[in-house]
Scaffold this active site. Sequence first.
Site, PDB file in Angstrom:
ATOM      1  N   CYS A   7      29.170  58.580  64.388  1.00  0.00           N
ATOM      2  CA  CYS A   7      28.127  59.153  65.333  1.00  0.00           C
ATOM      3  C   CYS A   7      27.487  60.250  64.531  1.00  0.00           C
ATOM      4  O   CYS A   7      26.317  60.457  65.017  1.00  0.00           O
ATOM      5  CB  CYS A   7      29.273  59.810  66.323  1.00  0.00           C
ATOM      6  N   ASP A  30      25.903  50.068  53.996  1.00  0.00           N
ATOM      7  CA  ASP A  30      27.209  50.482  53.565  1.00  0.00           C
ATOM      8  C   ASP A  30      27.203  51.198  52.209  1.00  0.00           C
ATOM      9  O   ASP A  30      26.373  50.824  51.179  1.00  0.00           O
ATOM     10  CB  ASP A  30      28.366  49.361  53.344  1.00  0.00           C
ATOM     11  N   HIS A  46      29.820  55.763  71.203  1.00  0.00           N
ATOM     12  CA  HIS A  46      30.981  55.516  70.281  1.00  0.00           C
ATOM     13  C   HIS A  46      32.051  54.645  71.178  1.00  0.00           C
ATOM     14  O   HIS A  46      32.416  54.837  72.487  1.00  0.00           O
ATOM     15  CB  HIS A  46      31.536  56.910  70.410  1.00  0.00           C
ATOM     16  N   GLY A  93      42.275  46.856  57.874  1.00  0.00           N
ATOM     17  CA  GLY A  93      41.604  47.783  57.120  1.00  0.00           C
ATOM     18  C   GLY A  93      40.690  48.870  57.488  1.00  0.00           C
ATOM     19  O   GLY A  93      39.892  49.195  57.010  1.00  0.00           O
ATOM     20  N   THR A  95      38.799  51.550  58.795  1.00  0.00           N
ATOM     21  CA  THR A  95      38.662  53.192  58.131  1.00  0.00           C
ATOM     22  C   THR A  95      37.984  53.827  59.028  1.00  0.00           C
ATOM     23  O   THR A  95      38.105  55.264  58.842  1.00  0.00           O
ATOM     24  CB  THR A  95      38.425  53.286  56.934  1.00  0.00           C
ATOM     25  N   HIS A  98      34.666  53.701  64.742  1.00  0.00           N
ATOM     26  CA  HIS A  98      33.733  53.623  65.725  1.00  0.00           C
ATOM     27  C   HIS A  98      33.104  52.111  65.407  1.00  0.00           C
ATOM     28  O   HIS A  98      32.653  51.948  64.290  1.00  0.00           O
ATOM     29  CB  HIS A  98      32.442  54.658  65.304  1.00  0.00           C
ATOM     30  N   HIS A 100      31.943  48.659  64.137  1.00  0.00           N
ATOM     31  CA  HIS A 100      30.595  48.303  63.403  1.00  0.00           C
ATOM     32  C   HIS A 100      30.911  47.036  62.870  1.00  0.00           C
ATOM     33  O   HIS A 100      32.022  46.485  62.548  1.00  0.00           O
ATOM     34  CB  HIS A 100      30.557  49.350  62.062  1.00  0.00           C
ATOM     35  N   HIS A 102      30.045  44.274  59.827  1.00  0.00           N
ATOM     36  CA  HIS A 102      29.695  44.166  58.679  1.00  0.00           C
ATOM     37  C   HIS A 102      29.023  43.049  58.532  1.00  0.00           C
ATOM     38  O   HIS A 102      29.299  42.077  58.866  1.00  0.00           O
ATOM     39  CB  HIS A 102      30.832  43.977  57.698  1.00  0.00           C
TER      40      HIS A 102
HETATM   41  P1  AMP Z   1      35.881  49.551  57.661  1.00  0.00           P
HETATM   42  O1  AMP Z   1      36.814  49.535  56.911  1.00  0.00           O
HETATM   43  O2  AMP Z   1      35.760  48.174  58.192  1.00  0.00           O
HETATM   44  O3  AMP Z   1      36.175  50.725  58.911  1.00  0.00           O
HETATM   45  O4  AMP Z   1      34.586  49.884  57.325  1.00  0.00           O
HETATM   46  C1  AMP Z   1      34.169  51.190  57.206  1.00  0.00           C
HETATM   47  C2  AMP Z   1      32.933  51.008  55.957  1.00  0.00           C
HETATM   48  O5  AMP Z   1      32.154  52.141  56.384  1.00  0.00           O
HETATM   49  C3  AMP Z   1      33.329  50.658  54.671  1.00  0.00           C
HETATM   50  O6  AMP Z   1      32.816  49.514  54.176  1.00  0.00           O
HETATM   51  C4  AMP Z   1      32.724  51.863  53.868  1.00  0.00           C
HETATM   52  O7  AMP Z   1      32.161  51.791  52.859  1.00  0.00           O
HETATM   53  C5  AMP Z   1      31.651  52.433  54.830  1.00  0.00           C
HETATM   54  N1  AMP Z   1      31.170  53.930  54.776  1.00  0.00           N
HETATM   55  C6  AMP Z   1      32.073  55.121  54.744  1.00  0.00           C
HETATM   56  N2  AMP Z   1      31.312  56.144  54.871  1.00  0.00           N
HETATM   57  C7  AMP Z   1      30.033  55.605  54.716  1.00  0.00           C
HETATM   58  C8  AMP Z   1      28.796  56.362  54.923  1.00  0.00           C
HETATM   59  N3  AMP Z   1      28.874  57.600  54.761  1.00  0.00           N
HETATM   60  N4  AMP Z   1      27.519  55.858  54.832  1.00  0.00           N
HETATM   61  C9  AMP Z   1      27.780  54.391  54.782  1.00  0.00           C
HETATM   62  N5  AMP Z   1      28.888  53.602  54.982  1.00  0.00           N
HETATM   63  C10 AMP Z   1      29.731  54.259  54.839  1.00  0.00           C
HETATM   64 ZN    ZN Z   2      31.400  57.512  66.843  1.00  0.00          ZN
END
Ligand code: AMP
Ligand code: ZN
Length: 114
Positions: A7, A30, A46, A93, A95, A98, A100, A102
């Site tokens: 967000c 990423d 969100h 996994g 992390t 929100h 997304h 890939h």
């Molecule tokens: P997930 O593990 O599927 O939740 O993917 C989260 C992704 O966000 C990971 O591949 C991280 O490398 C990426 N990520 C974390 N912080 C940032 C950021 N500030 N800008 C761009 N990507 C990010």
């Molecule tokens: Zn969000």
Amino acid sequence: MTDCLFCKIIAGEIPGAIVYEDDELVVFRDINPQAPLHVLIVPRRHISTLNDLSPDDDALVGSMMRRAAALAQEHGYGDQGYRAVFNTNRDAGQTVFHIHLHLLAGRGLAWPPG
Ligand code: AMP
Ligand code: ZN
């Protein structure tokens, strides 16, 4: 949501390498790319996980998938192939909570994933 990394990127409060945006989606690179092309297709609204989707979100998720295909093709990976994946909760996994999508392309991608 105030304490969500994505967000904040969408709001411009944290920098992101944005490659596409429209009224419902933002796409940025990423920060830790796992392939020559690795971008995240993110709804402006969100939504924490796929578990939180409602029928009203069907068109939004369709737009995310079609944007992944468009970006892959624009970058020249339409024929050789690419992967589009959502991670959901601990075992996958996730992390950032929100949703997304890939988009990974530009190298051979093993299956099954780790
Ligand atoms: P997930 O593990 O599927 O939740 O993917 C989260 C992704 O966000 C990971 O591949 C991280 O490398 C990426 N990520 C974390 N912080 C940032 C950021 N500030 N800008 C761009 N990507 C990010
Ligand atoms: Zn969000």
